[in-house]
Motif scaffolding. Structure first.
Motif, PDB file in Angstrom:
ATOM      1  N   ARG A   1     -14.709  -1.469   8.477  1.00 52.16           N
ATOM      2  CA  ARG A   1     -13.308  -1.200   8.119  1.00 52.16           C
ATOM      3  C   ARG A   1     -12.438  -0.975   9.354  1.00 52.16           C
ATOM      4  O   ARG A   1     -11.276  -0.559   9.219  1.00 52.16           O
TER       5      ARG A   1
ATOM      6  N   HIS B   1       0.826  -1.207   0.000  1.00 52.43           N
ATOM      7  CA  HIS B   1       0.000   0.000   0.000  1.00 52.43           C
ATOM      8  C   HIS B   1       0.859   1.255   0.000  1.00 52.43           C
ATOM      9  O   HIS B   1       0.365   2.343  -0.300  1.00 52.43           O
TER      10      HIS B   1
ATOM     11  N   VAL C   1      -9.294  -7.822   6.874  1.00 52.94           N
ATOM     12  CA  VAL C   1      -8.111  -7.061   6.456  1.00 52.94           C
ATOM     13  C   VAL C   1      -7.825  -7.363   4.999  1.00 52.94           C
ATOM     14  O   VAL C   1      -7.648  -8.522   4.616  1.00 52.94           O
ATOM     15  N   VAL C   2      -7.780  -6.311   4.181  1.00 54.31           N
ATOM     16  CA  VAL C   2      -7.505  -6.458   2.758  1.00 54.31           C
ATOM     17  C   VAL C   2      -6.153  -5.839   2.466  1.00 54.31           C
ATOM     18  O   VAL C   2      -5.930  -4.665   2.727  1.00 54.31           O
ATOM     19  N   ARG C   3      -5.237  -6.622   1.942  1.00 50.21           N
ATOM     20  CA  ARG C   3      -3.898  -6.105   1.631  1.00 50.21           C
ATOM     21  C   ARG C   3      -3.873  -5.524   0.225  1.00 50.21           C
ATOM     22  O   ARG C   3      -4.525  -6.021  -0.660  1.00 50.21           O
TER      23      ARG C   3
ATOM     24  N   TRP D   1      -4.994  -2.589  11.233  1.00 54.11           N
ATOM     25  CA  TRP D   1      -3.874  -3.246  10.546  1.00 54.11           C
ATOM     26  C   TRP D   1      -2.898  -2.203   9.988  1.00 54.11           C
ATOM     27  O   TRP D   1      -1.683  -2.361  10.088  1.00 54.11           O
TER      28      TRP D   1
ATOM     29  N   ARG E   1      -6.657 -12.173  10.367  1.00 52.55           N
ATOM     30  CA  ARG E   1      -6.749 -11.076   9.399  1.00 52.55           C
ATOM     31  C   ARG E   1      -8.134 -10.981   8.768  1.00 52.55           C
ATOM     32  O   ARG E   1      -8.277 -10.428   7.670  1.00 52.55           O
ATOM     33  N   THR E   2      -9.142 -11.485   9.464  1.00 50.50           N
ATOM     34  CA  THR E   2     -10.506 -11.347   8.970  1.00 50.50           C
ATOM     35  C   THR E   2     -10.841  -9.867   8.810  1.00 50.50           C
ATOM     36  O   THR E   2     -10.656  -9.074   9.732  1.00 50.50           O
TER      37      THR E   2
ATOM     38  N   GLN F   1      -9.332  -3.071   9.305  1.00 53.08           N
ATOM     39  CA  GLN F   1      -8.428  -2.592   8.271  1.00 53.08           C
ATOM     40  C   GLN F   1      -7.631  -1.393   8.789  1.00 53.08           C
ATOM     41  O   GLN F   1      -6.423  -1.294   8.575  1.00 53.08           O
TER      42      GLN F   1
END
Length: 601
Positions: free
Chosen positions: A324, A25, A599-601, A330, A596-597, A327
């Motif tokens: 979110r 990111h 969590v979008v990388r 994270w 990591r539920t 997210q």
């Protein structure tokens, strides 16, 4: 916003690329920015080309015989552009050969500088100036080459992602988090992972040694009571000049810029300078939480109308951001319990549709004011000294986070490991005891700059904006302005109970009178009401007794009392404490349990 990833010891591009994968990111790695030697491997990730604001470099990375140098961010030298203030890496290496790591003390800007010295067998990493860019380091047992090495990265997740790395919570950090709402100083929430203090360099050796060097001792510039200190107009003019120059150094050319405009004095001053200087569109953004909650929109509108910016009002509410929340955590990495963090994250997502660079007013409080200074000054003037550490305890209480709560809410297993004098008061004692700073107000300012600024404000904004590919610009945290704050008499900052006196006089003709004269209020995030309404279900689910008992970090009975808004001691500050506990628990699951539920990388 670009980022640094690095490691010491024999080259290991596989490990380096594994760390980089967690920071996609932040940008991509160019092939010519992977610099390797027997001492260190270094890489820089970037989102955009090198026309970035304030850039004064001939290149970003350089290998010169036995010295490898890499820069993430932008640099100037001594803030003096007209007198050769630009930085050439070849010249910087030559200066390093002559002066060692002290050569980095003349640099300013928002940057991380890494120097691998083959002859000395060390890696120097510097967090320039006030600490707009963050950097972390930790020791890692690399089984692939049967050696132990230092890992370095702009975000802790790159360190903890190393294969086989066992992330473990540091007990004292939990109490620090509850007291401050962040983990102050070089320690982090994780054992053996450290945050480099702002304005410092760390020298990492092959023998596992580490040594800190202070590159930015701004406290030495404190006014000594002599000279032109009696001339108020001088300090007013100097403040305006330095702020104007700080904005000019950060302005990108040929593209629009955004400003987070709260309606308070600090962001309004920055907006006034940007609107006056910029040759392109200026967009301002103000957040609110819905018509049922107090807001500062009228003040932000008044400033935007006065300056002629393109103004936008953005509503943030739990129904939007709850999906979110993981997210955000994270991206945040080390837990921060300030409720404004999530609105910053949401606003950045919206603003990234319009611009790449965003100005903010962060820095005005630590340098020139802040509501927590007044009760401390009253105690200093009129209080009766009591037991040892009474100032440290009063300062911790003034934060109004959960200092009074930590011993009640911690699980006995953790509570028994905490020594308040060692783990809490000792963080502040060096600031109150330092003889080099004479003014008590300046001692408070130094705490706010060194701790709150460098380990809460700047990391929070940097990480939340970087998540959306934005570069934050904080001209009020400029190194020259920090020095100026200490060079001026304390009365220019606090006069007859009026904070930021010099800033108000410097910009009283540029801003609406109601903005100049209004008292400090701050962004009031309505967490007290959210946890009785929109966020009640999420809090109860996250802090369910089963999860709390399994982790053995907090007392489930005390948490149930907080969830019911039913404690006997004091007013409770339920919303703040529940926000801190809930975000910590989500952080624990994401970082420690690696759940990591969401969590979008």
């Amino acid at each position: 916003m670009d980022a640094l990833v690095g490691l010491t010891g024999p080259p290991s591009e596989t490990l380096l690329r594994s760390m980089i994968a967690t920071l996609t990111h932040r940008g991509k790695m160019s092939g010519d920015l992977l610099l390797q030697s027997s001492t260190a491997s270094l890489a820089r990730l970037q989102l955009s080309d090198d026309h970035a604001v304030g850039l004064r470099l001939d290149r970003r990375g350089l290998i010169d015989d036995d010295v490898t140098l890499l820069v993430c961010g932008f640099l100037t030298r001594d803030g003096n552009e007209s007198a050769g203030g630009s930085v050439e890496l070849s010249g910087l290496i030559a200066e390093y050969r002559a002066r060692g790591v002290a050569a980095l003390s003349r640099l300013q800007g928002a940057a991380i500088v890494a120097i691998a010295d083959e002859t000395a067998g060390v890696l120097h990493v510097a967090r320039i100036g006030a600490g707009v860019r963050t950097v972390f380091y930790g020791r890692y047992n690399d089984t692939s080459v049967a050696t132990s090495r230092w890992l370095v990265a702009s975000e802790p997740k790159a360190i903890t992602s190393a294969p086989g790395y066992a992330a473990e919570i540091r007990p004292a950090a939990i109490a620090q988090y509850l007291a401050f709402s962040f983990v102050p100083g070089s320690g982090t929430m994780l054992k053996d992972v450290y945050e480099l203090p702002a304005g410092h360099a760390v020298t990492l050796g092959r023998d596992a040694s580490s040594e800190l060097t202070n590159l930015f001792p701004f406290e030495e510039d404190e006014w000594d009571g002599r000279g032109d200190g009696d001339d108020d107009s001088h300090w007013v003019a100097e403040s305006r000049r330095v702020i104007s120059d700080a904005v000019a150094r950060r302005l990108p050319s040929g593209e629009p810029v955004g400003i987070f405009l709260s309606g308070g004095l600090d962001s309004s001053i920055v907006a006034a300078e940007v609107a006056r200087q910029h040759n392109h569109r200026v967009l301002t953004y103000a957040i609110h939480f819905g018509k049922h909650y107090p807001n500062e929109l009228e003040f932000a509108r008044s400033v935007a109308d006065r300056l002629g910016t393109e103004h936008h009002e953005v509503m943030v509410n739990p129904r939007q951001f709850a999906p979110r929340l993981r997210q955000m955590i994270w991206h945040l990495d080390d837990p921060i319990g300030d409720p404004i963090t999530q609105p910053n994250f949401e606003l950045a997502r919206r603003v990234s549709q319009d611009v790449r660079y965003v100005f903010n007013g962060e820095g005005g409080d630590p340098l020139f004011g802040g509501p927590k200074n007044l009760p401390m000054m009253m105690q200093h003037w009129y209080g009766v000294p009591r037991e040892p550490g009474f100032r440290e305890k009063a300062y911790l209480a003034s934060y109004r986070r959960a200092y009074e709560e930590w011993s009640r809410v911690l699980h006995p297993r953790v509570r028994d490991q905490i020594d308040p004098e060692r783990d809490l008061e000792s963080i502040l004692a060096p600031f109150f005891n330092q003889s080099s700073v004479r003014s008590f107000l300046n001692k408070l300012m130094a705490i706010n700059i060194r701790l709150k600024g460098a380990h809460l404000i700047l990391p929070k904004v940097e990480r939340m904006l970087a998540a959306s590919g934005l570069t934050p610009l904080a001209p009020l945290f400029d190194e020259e302005l920090i020095r100026l704050s200490f060079q001026m008499p304390p009365r220019m900052k606090l006069r007859s109970g009026d904070e930021k006196w010099v800033l108000k006089r410097a910009y009283e003709d540029d801003l609406p009178r109601e903005v100049i004269e209004r008292p400090k209020s701050g962004m009031r995030v309505p967490v007290h009401y959210w946890f009785r309404g929109e966020m009640r279900r999420l809090a109860k689910k996250t802090l369910a007794s089963r999860h709390v008992r399994e982790a053995e970090l907090f007392d489930p009975d005390r948490i149930r009392q907080l969830l019911r808004y039913d404690i006997e001691e004091g007013a409770g500050r339920y919303g703040m404490r529940l926000w801190m506990l809930m975000t910590f628990e989500l952080w624990r699951r994401v970082v420690i349990d690696r759940d990591r539920t969401g969590v979008v990388r």
